[in-house]
Design a protein around this motif. Structure first.
Motif, PDB file in Angstrom:
ATOM      1  N   THR A  94      28.514  -6.631  -9.964  1.00  0.00           N
ATOM      2  CA  THR A  94      27.909  -5.181  -9.948  1.00  0.00           C
ATOM      3  C   THR A  94      26.463  -5.313 -10.657  1.00  0.00           C
ATOM      4  O   THR A  94      25.746  -4.507 -10.235  1.00  0.00           O
ATOM      5  N   ILE A  95      26.228  -6.107 -11.708  1.00  0.00           N
ATOM      6  CA  ILE A  95      25.133  -6.177 -12.182  1.00  0.00           C
ATOM      7  C   ILE A  95      23.981  -6.839 -11.360  1.00  0.00           C
ATOM      8  O   ILE A  95      23.107  -6.344 -11.215  1.00  0.00           O
ATOM      9  N   THR A  96      24.490  -7.534 -10.524  1.00  0.00           N
ATOM     10  CA  THR A  96      23.614  -8.365  -9.577  1.00  0.00           C
ATOM     11  C   THR A  96      23.219  -7.193  -8.485  1.00  0.00           C
ATOM     12  O   THR A  96      21.881  -7.274  -8.347  1.00  0.00           O
ATOM     13  N   VAL A  97      24.119  -6.458  -8.000  1.00  0.00           N
ATOM     14  CA  VAL A  97      23.651  -5.606  -7.299  1.00  0.00           C
ATOM     15  C   VAL A  97      22.772  -4.357  -7.953  1.00  0.00           C
ATOM     16  O   VAL A  97      21.533  -3.890  -7.135  1.00  0.00           O
ATOM     17  N   LEU A  98      22.901  -4.115  -9.209  1.00  0.00           N
ATOM     18  CA  LEU A  98      21.847  -3.274  -9.796  1.00  0.00           C
ATOM     19  C   LEU A  98      20.420  -4.016 -10.004  1.00  0.00           C
ATOM     20  O   LEU A  98      19.683  -3.101  -9.827  1.00  0.00           O
ATOM     21  N   GLY A  99      20.726  -5.129 -10.169  1.00  0.00           N
ATOM     22  CA  GLY A  99      19.373  -5.918 -10.221  1.00  0.00           C
ATOM     23  C   GLY A  99      18.734  -5.875  -8.789  1.00  0.00           C
ATOM     24  O   GLY A  99      17.513  -5.972  -8.804  1.00  0.00           O
ATOM     25  N   VAL A 100      19.439  -6.123  -7.922  1.00  0.00           N
ATOM     26  CA  VAL A 100      18.797  -5.992  -6.457  1.00  0.00           C
ATOM     27  C   VAL A 100      18.172  -4.490  -6.379  1.00  0.00           C
ATOM     28  O   VAL A 100      16.991  -4.291  -5.865  1.00  0.00           O
ATOM     29  N   LEU A 101      18.999  -3.566  -6.781  1.00  0.00           N
ATOM     30  CA  LEU A 101      18.320  -2.159  -6.445  1.00  0.00           C
ATOM     31  C   LEU A 101      16.980  -2.103  -7.399  1.00  0.00           C
ATOM     32  O   LEU A 101      16.105  -1.298  -6.948  1.00  0.00           O
ATOM     33  N   GLU A 102      16.948  -2.631  -8.741  1.00  0.00           N
ATOM     34  CA  GLU A 102      15.781  -2.834  -9.313  1.00  0.00           C
ATOM     35  C   GLU A 102      14.441  -3.445  -8.653  1.00  0.00           C
ATOM     36  O   GLU A 102      13.381  -2.756  -8.795  1.00  0.00           O
ATOM     37  N   GLN A 103      14.800  -4.622  -8.257  1.00  0.00           N
ATOM     38  CA  GLN A 103      13.900  -5.457  -7.257  1.00  0.00           C
ATOM     39  C   GLN A 103      13.297  -4.370  -6.253  1.00  0.00           C
ATOM     40  O   GLN A 103      12.027  -4.423  -6.008  1.00  0.00           O
ATOM     41  N   ALA A 104      14.360  -3.701  -5.552  1.00  0.00           N
ATOM     42  CA  ALA A 104      13.971  -2.476  -4.546  1.00  0.00           C
ATOM     43  C   ALA A 104      13.038  -1.792  -4.886  1.00  0.00           C
ATOM     44  O   ALA A 104      12.065  -1.466  -4.255  1.00  0.00           O
ATOM     45  N   TYR A 105      13.337  -1.162  -6.202  1.00  0.00           N
ATOM     46  CA  TYR A 105      12.408  -0.125  -6.787  1.00  0.00           C
ATOM     47  C   TYR A 105      11.196  -0.642  -6.874  1.00  0.00           C
ATOM     48  O   TYR A 105      10.042  -0.016  -6.613  1.00  0.00           O
ATOM     49  N   PHE A 106      11.024  -1.932  -7.434  1.00  0.00           N
ATOM     50  CA  PHE A 106       9.604  -2.512  -7.847  1.00  0.00           C
ATOM     51  C   PHE A 106       8.790  -2.722  -6.618  1.00  0.00           C
ATOM     52  O   PHE A 106       7.495  -2.608  -6.400  1.00  0.00           O
ATOM     53  N   ALA A 107       9.504  -3.469  -5.465  1.00  0.00           N
ATOM     54  CA  ALA A 107       9.074  -3.627  -4.034  1.00  0.00           C
ATOM     55  C   ALA A 107       8.359  -2.123  -3.394  1.00  0.00           C
ATOM     56  O   ALA A 107       7.065  -2.399  -3.114  1.00  0.00           O
ATOM     57  N   LEU A 108       8.991  -1.093  -3.767  1.00  0.00           N
ATOM     58  CA  LEU A 108       8.547   0.029  -3.285  1.00  0.00           C
ATOM     59  C   LEU A 108       7.376   0.652  -3.916  1.00  0.00           C
ATOM     60  O   LEU A 108       6.309   1.113  -3.385  1.00  0.00           O
ATOM     61  N   GLN A 109       7.212   0.389  -5.405  1.00  0.00           N
ATOM     62  CA  GLN A 109       5.799   0.812  -6.331  1.00  0.00           C
ATOM     63  C   GLN A 109       4.675   0.020  -5.476  1.00  0.00           C
ATOM     64  O   GLN A 109       3.683   0.542  -5.786  1.00  0.00           O
ATOM     65  N   VAL A 110       4.993  -1.363  -5.252  1.00  0.00           N
ATOM     66  CA  VAL A 110       3.760  -2.120  -4.778  1.00  0.00           C
ATOM     67  C   VAL A 110       3.398  -1.534  -3.351  1.00  0.00           C
ATOM     68  O   VAL A 110       2.042  -1.519  -3.374  1.00  0.00           O
ATOM     69  N   ILE A 111       4.515  -1.019  -2.758  1.00  0.00           N
ATOM     70  CA  ILE A 111       3.970  -0.544  -1.188  1.00  0.00           C
ATOM     71  C   ILE A 111       3.183   0.813  -1.538  1.00  0.00           C
ATOM     72  O   ILE A 111       2.179   1.095  -0.787  1.00  0.00           O
ATOM     73  N   TYR A 112       3.508   1.637  -2.347  1.00  0.00           N
ATOM     74  CA  TYR A 112       2.876   3.120  -2.728  1.00  0.00           C
ATOM     75  C   TYR A 112       1.498   2.813  -3.379  1.00  0.00           C
ATOM     76  O   TYR A 112       0.763   3.128  -2.952  1.00  0.00           O
ATOM     77  N   ALA A 113       1.353   1.552  -4.311  1.00  0.00           N
ATOM     78  CA  ALA A 113       0.108   1.214  -4.765  1.00  0.00           C
ATOM     79  C   ALA A 113      -0.673   0.722  -3.730  1.00  0.00           C
ATOM     80  O   ALA A 113      -1.836   1.095  -3.785  1.00  0.00           O
ATOM     81  N   ARG A 114      -0.233   0.117  -2.627  1.00  0.00           N
ATOM     82  CA  ARG A 114      -1.265  -0.501  -1.570  1.00  0.00           C
ATOM     83  C   ARG A 114      -1.706   0.756  -0.843  1.00  0.00           C
ATOM     84  O   ARG A 114      -2.774   0.757  -0.410  1.00  0.00           O
ATOM     85  N   ARG A 115      -0.863   1.747  -0.402  1.00  0.00           N
ATOM     86  CA  ARG A 115      -1.276   3.079   0.209  1.00  0.00           C
ATOM     87  C   ARG A 115      -2.325   3.557  -0.683  1.00  0.00           C
ATOM     88  O   ARG A 115      -3.347   4.100  -0.248  1.00  0.00           O
ATOM     89  N   LYS A 116      -2.112   4.079  -2.000  1.00  0.00           N
ATOM     90  CA  LYS A 116      -2.734   4.613  -2.921  1.00  0.00           C
ATOM     91  C   LYS A 116      -4.436   4.035  -3.032  1.00  0.00           C
ATOM     92  O   LYS A 116      -5.354   4.728  -2.808  1.00  0.00           O
ATOM     93  N   TYR A 117      -4.198   2.568  -2.891  1.00  0.00           N
ATOM     94  CA  TYR A 117      -5.664   2.007  -3.204  1.00  0.00           C
ATOM     95  C   TYR A 117      -6.255   1.486  -1.969  1.00  0.00           C
ATOM     96  O   TYR A 117      -7.103   0.557  -1.768  1.00  0.00           O
ATOM     97  N   LYS A 118      -5.436   1.609  -0.800  1.00  0.00           N
ATOM     98  CA  LYS A 118      -5.961   1.285   0.795  1.00  0.00           C
ATOM     99  C   LYS A 118      -6.058  -0.048   0.736  1.00  0.00           C
ATOM    100  O   LYS A 118      -7.231  -0.823   1.135  1.00  0.00           O
ATOM    101  N   ILE A 119      -5.150  -1.142   0.077  1.00  0.00           N
ATOM    102  CA  ILE A 119      -5.109  -2.429  -0.004  1.00  0.00           C
ATOM    103  C   ILE A 119      -4.031  -2.909   1.161  1.00  0.00           C
ATOM    104  O   ILE A 119      -2.811  -2.831   0.700  1.00  0.00           O
ATOM    105  N   SER A 120      -4.653  -3.548   2.175  1.00  0.00           N
ATOM    106  CA  SER A 120      -3.655  -3.790   3.361  1.00  0.00           C
ATOM    107  C   SER A 120      -3.331  -5.353   3.030  1.00  0.00           C
ATOM    108  O   SER A 120      -4.211  -6.046   2.690  1.00  0.00           O
ATOM    109  N   PRO A 121      -2.132  -5.719   3.466  1.00  0.00           N
ATOM    110  CA  PRO A 121      -1.539  -7.037   3.416  1.00  0.00           C
ATOM    111  C   PRO A 121      -2.442  -7.769   4.404  1.00  0.00           C
ATOM    112  O   PRO A 121      -2.883  -7.291   5.430  1.00  0.00           O
ATOM    113  N   PRO A 122      -2.816  -8.992   4.305  1.00  0.00           N
ATOM    114  CA  PRO A 122      -2.490 -10.106   2.956  1.00  0.00           C
ATOM    115  C   PRO A 122      -3.207  -9.669   1.825  1.00  0.00           C
ATOM    116  O   PRO A 122      -2.994 -10.764   1.111  1.00  0.00           O
ATOM    117  N   GLU A 123      -4.064  -8.987   1.865  1.00  0.00           N
ATOM    118  CA  GLU A 123      -4.697  -8.619   0.550  1.00  0.00           C
ATOM    119  C   GLU A 123      -4.074  -8.612  -0.873  1.00  0.00           C
ATOM    120  O   GLU A 123      -3.038  -7.791  -0.767  1.00  0.00           O
TER     121      GLU A 123
END
Lengths: 137, 137, 137
Positions: free
Chosen positions: C10-39
């Motif tokens: 259960t804690i592992t699944v919670l940890g995965v959810l937290e990692q998913a939240y962090f990954a989404l924040q990176v995607i939002y920050a990429r959009r906000k500052y228009k920094i496209s991968p692989p940058e």
């Protein structure tokens, strides 16, 4: 269940301790060259130590996965011996890389060889497991 | 114990083989564009291949965690089918990203969908497990 | 087997959810500052969010390894409490780092302390396990 994985768990804990040592070296190198996060560049020695740690971190979950599968499906003792050697080559890799990029090569090949060996043990163990019901009939 | 996880272990070994393939592609790209470690920039194609491998490495432990929990608490066969599809979408992601940044998008969404599916299976399996004692009384 | 690891899963699944939240924040920050991968550079806030996520991803397999070993060899309930606290400090670390590099420090020390605690529990559990046959004879 514990007896089947106790040595694997011990090697895993040793591997975590090694990763902690690598992480501390990155922190010391940051202080030495005054490179504050989120910066990841600024001095060749810091960049080598940073990349060495990143590479070891990247291979950590691969190593742990193979260690446990080889240990459970092939043989715990043999697997643990390979695991110990792998952690030793990773230490040599890190220390060699910290001095010079060329210094990483020898231990890098040795660590890759040990991962392929663990992969071979894991596959052999799984193959033996899947063929067992056929041979027993 | 082995029968409950033998297929999960097989998919994990396949996942490791895929990661080994990605790591080799980074090495080949380094040679092609003469970008020596610890450098991680220098040519757009190398940078795409490097980021593709880094992204797959980052998601590897998340995938393995969900695979094993869904497989143990929900259903091994269903989980393994999702796991195989995930590894296929990661291959397509890597190959697409190597050609152009846009080429990663389709397989990236597909791989994310499969991770959410594995997360759903893991949560469903855990929920069923925790509710079991209540319903049996 | 499931009862011995259900809370760890259960804690592992919670940890995965937290990692998913962090990954989404990176995607939002990429959009906000228009920094496209692989940058991976281009704006200080994006770089902090990117490094925060990279750091959490790097420690995820170490956390999961210690969580499961401490949970299986020491005590599941105590381990799960430490695991929950660790995930909370990681959330605070990420949110603090996103605002300013200094903001990551407090939660970073707290998360490191919890990892050392989990390491201590894992080692204590393994030690007790290995000494058990001696004391029972």
């Amino acid at each position: 269940m514990r007896d089947q994985v106790d040595q694997l768990a011990t090697i895993t804990v040793l591997g975590v301790l090694e990763q902690a040592y690598f992480a501390l070296q990155v922190i010391y190198a940051r202080r030495k060259y005054k490179i504050s996060p989120p910066e990841t560049t600024g001095h060749p020695e810091f960049e080598r130590i940073f990349r060495a740690q990143a590479n070891c971190s990247e291979y950590f979950p691969i190593f742990i996965s193979l260690l446990w599968i080889a240990g459970i499906f092939f043989h715990q003792g043999v697997t643990v011996a390979c695991g110990l050697l792998y952690l030793y080559t990773r230490l040599k890799y890190f220390q060699g890389y910290a001095v010079a990029a060329q210094g990483r090569l020898g231990p890098m090949y040795a660590s890759a060889l040990l991962l392929w060996l663990l992969l071979g043990l894991a596959m052999a163990g799984l193959l033996a497991h899947f063929l067992q019901p056929l041979s027993s009939t």
